[in-house]
Design an enzyme around this catalytic site. Structure first.
Site, PDB file in Angstrom:
ATOM      1  N   GLU A 176       8.167 -31.437 -31.013  1.00  0.00           N
ATOM      2  CA  GLU A 176       9.141 -30.466 -31.540  1.00  0.00           C
ATOM      3  C   GLU A 176      10.561 -31.037 -31.558  1.00  0.00           C
ATOM      4  OE1 GLU A 176      10.815 -25.893 -30.835  1.00  0.00           O
ATOM      5  OE2 GLU A 176       9.542 -26.813 -29.325  1.00  0.00           O
ATOM      6  N   LYS A 213       6.127 -29.290 -34.588  1.00  0.00           N
ATOM      7  CA  LYS A 213       6.811 -27.996 -34.618  1.00  0.00           C
ATOM      8  C   LYS A 213       8.235 -28.266 -35.085  1.00  0.00           C
ATOM      9  CE  LYS A 213       7.932 -23.854 -31.944  1.00  0.00           C
ATOM     10  NZ  LYS A 213       7.577 -22.989 -30.803  1.00  0.00           N
TER      11      LYS A 213
END
Length: 295
Positions: A176, A213
């Site tokens: 992420e 992400k």
């Protein structure tokens, strides 16, 4: 179990619920839920309250596998029980929802326009505990504030270096590298970020599987081609501070991109609501995020 969970994450319809606020962000999450800081006097009481909140979400009839593929937990939640089962086991065995664990320990200071992750103490020990608790994958967050080539390269390198360690332990990392939605040069940062991700994916072992992400991109469908990479299980999006309506609108324009929302998922939920009111609000949120995720 692993293969069934992998297939679900790779091809299932739905989204990932992010229930992983930890130490620093827990008071804010509780305040949003209608519990003031004066309601608890130490960390243990605070984490008891946040676990009650998460348990209420997870056990709600609205929180089901028709809409939700996975849920990201904080370590404290992983170690606690819901209805006499550890949280990850309850999620998978009772709900059919794949459990993930947040493994980062927060962000370092701003340098070269980015915030790397702080060093993760005893990561292998944490990953072993996660595997013992039947966790499928992990999540770790860095932040990009400016389109700085060196900073962005460092963020992606750090994410993938730790990601390889996670893969070696038999878990699937959610990588992420968040681009701040308020960044003045967000689109430029996203171009640099994508280039670095492509380089790192090309260098992975053939069998390595990861998830991404990412912030919802400025340019619609900008990450569409990454979804076809053989290493990618799924590309998911964070809400990044957008409210639920705006996050859903932007997400729906990005085909194949699914939600992994935290604040936008729990928006409007409060401790003071009756179970009927709470479940109705959660059901409305889940349905709207689901619809935006299946475009």
């Amino acid at each position: 179990m692993k293969k069934e969970q992998m297939d679900r994450m790779h091809t299932g319809e739905g989204f990932i619920a992010a229930l992983d606020q930890s130490g620093g962000s827990t008071p804010k999450a509780l305040l949003q839920y209608g519990i003031k800081e004066s309601s608890y006097s130490n960390d243990e009481e605070m984490f008891d309250l946040v676990h009650q909140m998460r348990s209420r979400i997870v056990t709600s009839p609205a929180f089901d596998s028709k809409h939700i593929l996975g849920a990201i937990l904080f370590e404290n939640t992983m170690n606690r029980m819901i209805h006499d089962q550890f949280t990850a086991d309850y999620l998978w065995e009772k709900k059919g929802i794949v459990p993930f664990l947040k493994v980062d320990e927060g962000l370092a200071g701003l340098d070269h326009g980015v915030q790397l992750m702080k060093p993760i103490s005893d990561l292998n020990g944490l990953l072993k505990r996660a595997a013992d608790k039947n966790i499928f994958g992990t999540k770790m967050r860095s932040v990009i504030k400016e389109a700085n080539p060196e900073g962005i390269r460092k963020v992606v390198e750090q994410q993938f270096d730790i990601g390889k360690q996670i893969v070696a332990m038999g878990l699937v990392p959610i990588i992420e590298p968040e681009v701040d939605i308020h960044s003045a040069d967000k689109a430029q940062s996203e171009k640099m970020l994508k280039e670095e991700i492509v380089k790192q994916l090309a260098a992975l072992d053939p069998d390595a599987k990861v998830m991404l992400k990412l912030s919802i991109p400025t340019e619609d469908d900008f990450y569409r081609d990454l979804m076809d990479d053989s290493h990618i299980v799924r590309v998911v999006a964070l809400s990044g501070g957008y409210d639920q309506r705006e996050a859903n609108e932007k997400l729906a324009r990005n085909h194949g991109l699914i939600a992994s929302f935290s604040r936008a998922l729990s928006e409007g939920l409060t401790a003071q609501q009756t179970d009927e009111e709470f479940n109705a609000m959660l059901s409305h949120s889940i349905e709207s995020i689901y619809k935006a995720s299946i475009t």
